[in-house]
Scaffold this motif. Structure first.
Motif, PDB file in Angstrom:
ATOM      1  N   THR A  65       0.867  -1.168   0.000  1.00  0.00           N
ATOM      2  CA  THR A  65       0.000   0.000   0.000  1.00  0.00           C
ATOM      3  C   THR A  65       0.909   1.224   0.000  1.00  0.00           C
ATOM      4  OG1 THR A  65      -0.103   0.172   2.410  1.00  0.00           O
ATOM      5  CG2 THR A  65      -1.746  -1.248   1.340  1.00  0.00           C
ATOM      6  N   GLU A  66       0.305   2.395   0.113  1.00  0.00           N
ATOM      7  CA  GLU A  66       1.085   3.629   0.116  1.00  0.00           C
ATOM      8  C   GLU A  66       2.120   3.652   1.230  1.00  0.00           C
ATOM      9  OE1 GLU A  66      -2.387   6.000   0.611  1.00  0.00           O
ATOM     10  OE2 GLU A  66      -2.542   6.438  -1.519  1.00  0.00           O
ATOM     11  N   ASN A  67       1.791   3.041   2.377  1.00  0.00           N
ATOM     12  CA  ASN A  67       2.644   3.144   3.562  1.00  0.00           C
ATOM     13  C   ASN A  67       3.257   1.842   4.043  1.00  0.00           C
ATOM     14  OD1 ASN A  67       1.954   5.917   3.790  1.00  0.00           O
ATOM     15  ND2 ASN A  67       0.030   5.324   4.748  1.00  0.00           N
ATOM     16  N   GLU A  68       2.902   0.734   3.433  1.00  0.00           N
ATOM     17  CA  GLU A  68       3.307  -0.542   4.019  1.00  0.00           C
ATOM     18  C   GLU A  68       3.387  -1.634   2.955  1.00  0.00           C
ATOM     19  OE1 GLU A  68       2.013  -3.011   8.032  1.00  0.00           O
ATOM     20  OE2 GLU A  68       0.674  -1.499   7.214  1.00  0.00           O
ATOM     21  N   LYS A  69       4.290  -2.585   3.217  1.00  0.00           N
ATOM     22  CA  LYS A  69       4.394  -3.760   2.360  1.00  0.00           C
ATOM     23  C   LYS A  69       4.428  -4.975   3.268  1.00  0.00           C
ATOM     24  CE  LYS A  69       7.184  -5.937  -1.207  1.00  0.00           C
ATOM     25  NZ  LYS A  69       8.323  -5.794  -2.102  1.00  0.00           N
ATOM     26  N   ARG A  70       3.592  -5.971   2.947  1.00  0.00           N
ATOM     27  CA  ARG A  70       3.558  -7.205   3.737  1.00  0.00           C
ATOM     28  C   ARG A  70       3.465  -8.405   2.808  1.00  0.00           C
ATOM     29  NH1 ARG A  70      -0.107  -6.851   9.149  1.00  0.00           N
ATOM     30  NH2 ARG A  70       0.591  -4.821   9.863  1.00  0.00           N
ATOM     31  N   GLU A  71       4.020  -9.482   3.298  1.00  0.00           N
ATOM     32  CA  GLU A  71       3.890 -10.767   2.608  1.00  0.00           C
ATOM     33  C   GLU A  71       2.631 -11.435   3.146  1.00  0.00           C
ATOM     34  OE1 GLU A  71       5.008 -13.456  -0.222  1.00  0.00           O
ATOM     35  OE2 GLU A  71       6.141 -11.642   0.258  1.00  0.00           O
ATOM     36  N   VAL A  80      -8.604  -3.131   1.908  1.00  0.00           N
ATOM     37  CA  VAL A  80      -8.123  -1.836   1.441  1.00  0.00           C
ATOM     38  C   VAL A  80      -9.326  -0.912   1.267  1.00  0.00           C
ATOM     39  CG1 VAL A  80      -6.840  -0.641  -0.375  1.00  0.00           C
ATOM     40  CG2 VAL A  80      -6.255  -3.004   0.193  1.00  0.00           C
ATOM     41  N   PRO A  81      -9.388   0.185   2.026  1.00  0.00           N
ATOM     42  CA  PRO A  81     -10.487   1.133   1.844  1.00  0.00           C
ATOM     43  C   PRO A  81     -10.432   1.793   0.463  1.00  0.00           C
ATOM     44  CG  PRO A  81      -9.359   1.517   3.928  1.00  0.00           C
ATOM     45  CD  PRO A  81      -8.517   0.567   3.131  1.00  0.00           C
ATOM     46  N   LYS A  82     -11.528   2.411   0.059  1.00  0.00           N
ATOM     47  CA  LYS A  82     -11.570   3.063  -1.257  1.00  0.00           C
ATOM     48  C   LYS A  82     -10.512   4.156  -1.346  1.00  0.00           C
ATOM     49  CE  LYS A  82     -14.672   6.895  -1.364  1.00  0.00           C
ATOM     50  NZ  LYS A  82     -15.797   7.477  -2.017  1.00  0.00           N
ATOM     51  N   ASP A  83     -10.046   4.370  -2.569  1.00  0.00           N
ATOM     52  CA  ASP A  83      -9.091   5.428  -2.905  1.00  0.00           C
ATOM     53  C   ASP A  83      -7.705   5.259  -2.285  1.00  0.00           C
ATOM     54  OD1 ASP A  83     -11.072   6.670  -4.455  1.00  0.00           O
ATOM     55  OD2 ASP A  83     -11.790   7.851  -2.743  1.00  0.00           O
ATOM     56  N   VAL A  84      -7.377   4.074  -1.781  1.00  0.00           N
ATOM     57  CA  VAL A  84      -6.044   3.810  -1.243  1.00  0.00           C
ATOM     58  C   VAL A  84      -5.246   3.054  -2.307  1.00  0.00           C
ATOM     59  CG1 VAL A  84      -4.725   2.555   0.509  1.00  0.00           C
ATOM     60  CG2 VAL A  84      -6.811   3.790   1.160  1.00  0.00           C
ATOM     61  N   CYS A  85      -4.100   3.593  -2.684  1.00  0.00           N
ATOM     62  CA  CYS A  85      -3.256   2.943  -3.690  1.00  0.00           C
ATOM     63  C   CYS A  85      -2.706   1.638  -3.132  1.00  0.00           C
ATOM     64  CB  CYS A  85      -2.110   3.848  -4.094  1.00  0.00           C
ATOM     65  SG  CYS A  85      -2.621   5.207  -5.159  1.00  0.00           S
ATOM     66  N   HIS A  86      -2.731   0.597  -3.963  1.00  0.00           N
ATOM     67  CA  HIS A  86      -2.210  -0.703  -3.554  1.00  0.00           C
ATOM     68  C   HIS A  86      -1.765  -1.489  -4.781  1.00  0.00           C
ATOM     69  CE1 HIS A  86      -6.513  -1.257  -4.365  1.00  0.00           C
ATOM     70  NE2 HIS A  86      -6.238  -2.522  -4.669  1.00  0.00           N
ATOM     71  N   SER A  87      -0.897  -2.460  -4.543  1.00  0.00           N
ATOM     72  CA  SER A  87      -0.411  -3.342  -5.605  1.00  0.00           C
ATOM     73  C   SER A  87      -0.051  -4.674  -4.968  1.00  0.00           C
ATOM     74  CB  SER A  87       0.816  -2.737  -6.286  1.00  0.00           C
ATOM     75  OG  SER A  87       1.882  -2.630  -5.370  1.00  0.00           O
ATOM     76  N   ALA A 108     -21.538   5.751   6.792  1.00  0.00           N
ATOM     77  CA  ALA A 108     -20.928   5.655   8.128  1.00  0.00           C
ATOM     78  C   ALA A 108     -19.842   4.583   8.160  1.00  0.00           C
ATOM     79  CB  ALA A 108     -21.991   5.368   9.183  1.00  0.00           C
ATOM     80  N   THR A 109     -20.118   3.429   7.555  1.00  0.00           N
ATOM     81  CA  THR A 109     -19.131   2.349   7.521  1.00  0.00           C
ATOM     82  C   THR A 109     -17.929   2.755   6.685  1.00  0.00           C
ATOM     83  OG1 THR A 109     -20.909   0.735   7.757  1.00  0.00           O
ATOM     84  CG2 THR A 109     -18.780  -0.097   6.997  1.00  0.00           C
ATOM     85  N   GLU A 110     -18.180   3.446   5.576  1.00  0.00           N
ATOM     86  CA  GLU A 110     -17.086   3.916   4.726  1.00  0.00           C
ATOM     87  C   GLU A 110     -16.160   4.846   5.502  1.00  0.00           C
ATOM     88  OE1 GLU A 110     -16.730   6.888   0.993  1.00  0.00           O
ATOM     89  OE2 GLU A 110     -18.138   5.224   0.755  1.00  0.00           O
ATOM     90  N   GLU A 111     -16.739   5.744   6.300  1.00  0.00           N
ATOM     91  CA  GLU A 111     -15.918   6.649   7.102  1.00  0.00           C
ATOM     92  C   GLU A 111     -15.073   5.883   8.115  1.00  0.00           C
ATOM     93  OE1 GLU A 111     -18.394   9.661   8.812  1.00  0.00           O
ATOM     94  OE2 GLU A 111     -18.571  10.743   6.914  1.00  0.00           O
ATOM     95  N   LEU A 112     -15.663   4.872   8.750  1.00  0.00           N
ATOM     96  CA  LEU A 112     -14.912   4.057   9.711  1.00  0.00           C
ATOM     97  C   LEU A 112     -13.788   3.291   9.029  1.00  0.00           C
ATOM     98  CD1 LEU A 112     -17.792   2.692  11.946  1.00  0.00           C
ATOM     99  CD2 LEU A 112     -16.026   4.327  12.598  1.00  0.00           C
ATOM    100  N   LEU A 113     -14.073   2.725   7.861  1.00  0.00           N
ATOM    101  CA  LEU A 113     -13.043   1.980   7.140  1.00  0.00           C
ATOM    102  C   LEU A 113     -11.910   2.902   6.718  1.00  0.00           C
ATOM    103  CD1 LEU A 113     -15.204  -0.415   4.941  1.00  0.00           C
ATOM    104  CD2 LEU A 113     -13.865  -1.001   6.965  1.00  0.00           C
ATOM    105  N   HIS A 114     -12.266   4.091   6.240  1.00  0.00           N
ATOM    106  CA  HIS A 114     -11.239   5.033   5.822  1.00  0.00           C
ATOM    107  C   HIS A 114     -10.377   5.459   7.015  1.00  0.00           C
ATOM    108  CE1 HIS A 114      -9.334   7.724   3.024  1.00  0.00           C
ATOM    109  NE2 HIS A 114      -9.416   8.690   3.934  1.00  0.00           N
ATOM    110  N   ALA A 115     -11.014   5.697   8.155  1.00  0.00           N
ATOM    111  CA  ALA A 115     -10.277   6.078   9.365  1.00  0.00           C
ATOM    112  C   ALA A 115      -9.386   4.937   9.857  1.00  0.00           C
ATOM    113  CB  ALA A 115     -11.248   6.502  10.461  1.00  0.00           C
ATOM    114  N   SER A 116      -9.827   3.693   9.645  1.00  0.00           N
ATOM    115  CA  SER A 116      -9.045   2.527  10.071  1.00  0.00           C
ATOM    116  C   SER A 116      -7.798   2.354   9.235  1.00  0.00           C
ATOM    117  CB  SER A 116      -9.880   1.248   9.947  1.00  0.00           C
ATOM    118  OG  SER A 116     -10.997   1.290  10.769  1.00  0.00           O
ATOM    119  N   GLY A 117      -7.858   2.773   7.991  1.00  0.00           N
ATOM    120  CA  GLY A 117      -6.760   2.528   7.074  1.00  0.00           C
ATOM    121  C   GLY A 117      -6.779   1.080   6.609  1.00  0.00           C
ATOM    122  N   VAL A 118      -5.689   0.636   6.053  1.00  0.00           N
ATOM    123  CA  VAL A 118      -5.586  -0.741   5.560  1.00  0.00           C
ATOM    124  C   VAL A 118      -5.600  -1.684   6.752  1.00  0.00           C
ATOM    125  CG1 VAL A 118      -4.129  -2.363   4.285  1.00  0.00           C
ATOM    126  CG2 VAL A 118      -4.327   0.016   3.529  1.00  0.00           C
TER     127      VAL A 118
END
Length: 182
Positions: A65-71, A80-87, A108-118
């Protein structure tokens, strides 16, 4: 007589009952699929206007993701919440098989997911729910759409730390997720 052991199926049933009427009305499922990535292949960095869950059923994949890489390996998932870059890229020698869901939650759920991040999870109940979602979605019956939505809501309740309690709106009525910890 000893009480019956609590099984994953029992816990999922309880979660479904609690989540079904509280969360599902405004959830829109866009895509449920079984897919795979060949060795030395992957998906370039991108984002989209919906949420994305990827659950690894076999093999593994490097997920960034923008801030993290995991196996990610068998039994692990990422939301991954909407509008978060990932590969992701399969750097292994075997095929990575995965289940994925793309969906649009209510506001409301979208806001919580976005606040939670990946969100990264290896909860076995989450894996069981991903399999059930795929099975229900594949059956394509009238009841399967409701069941798929209910399973997805139960999955969100399990994997999202911001959904510590279940019920209506962001505070979810005070029923704590830790009741279901194992």
């Amino acid at each position: 007589m000893a009480p019956a052991p609590i099984t994953a199926t029992f816990l999922i049933s309880i979660l479904l009952l609690l989540c079904y009427t509280k969360l599902m009305d405004n959830l829109q499922i866009l895509w449920v699929a079984k897919s795979y990535t060949l060795p030395d292949a992957g998906i370039k960095s991108h984002s989209h206007p919906f949420c994305h869950i990827l659950y690894v059923s076999e093999g593994g994949v490097a997920f960034s993701t923008e801030n993290e890489k995991r196996e990610l390996s068998r039994g692990q998932l990422v939301l991954v919440p909407k509008d978060v870059c990932h590969s992701y890229r399969n750097a292994r020698t075997d095929i990575c098989q995965y289940l994925e869901i793309k969906f649009v939650p209510d506001h409301a759920t979208e806001e919580l997911l976005h606040a939670s991040g990946v969100i990264w999870s290896e909860d076995p109940l989450a894996g069981e729910l991903m399999k059930r979602i795929t099975s229900e979605y594949d059956s394509k019956g009238d009841a399967s759409e409701s069941a798929t939505r209910a399973y997805l809501n139960a999955l969100l309740c399990i994997i999202t730390e911001k959904f510590r309690s279940l019920g209506a709106s962001p505070d979810f009525g005070g029923f704590r997720r830790n009741v279901f910890r194992h």
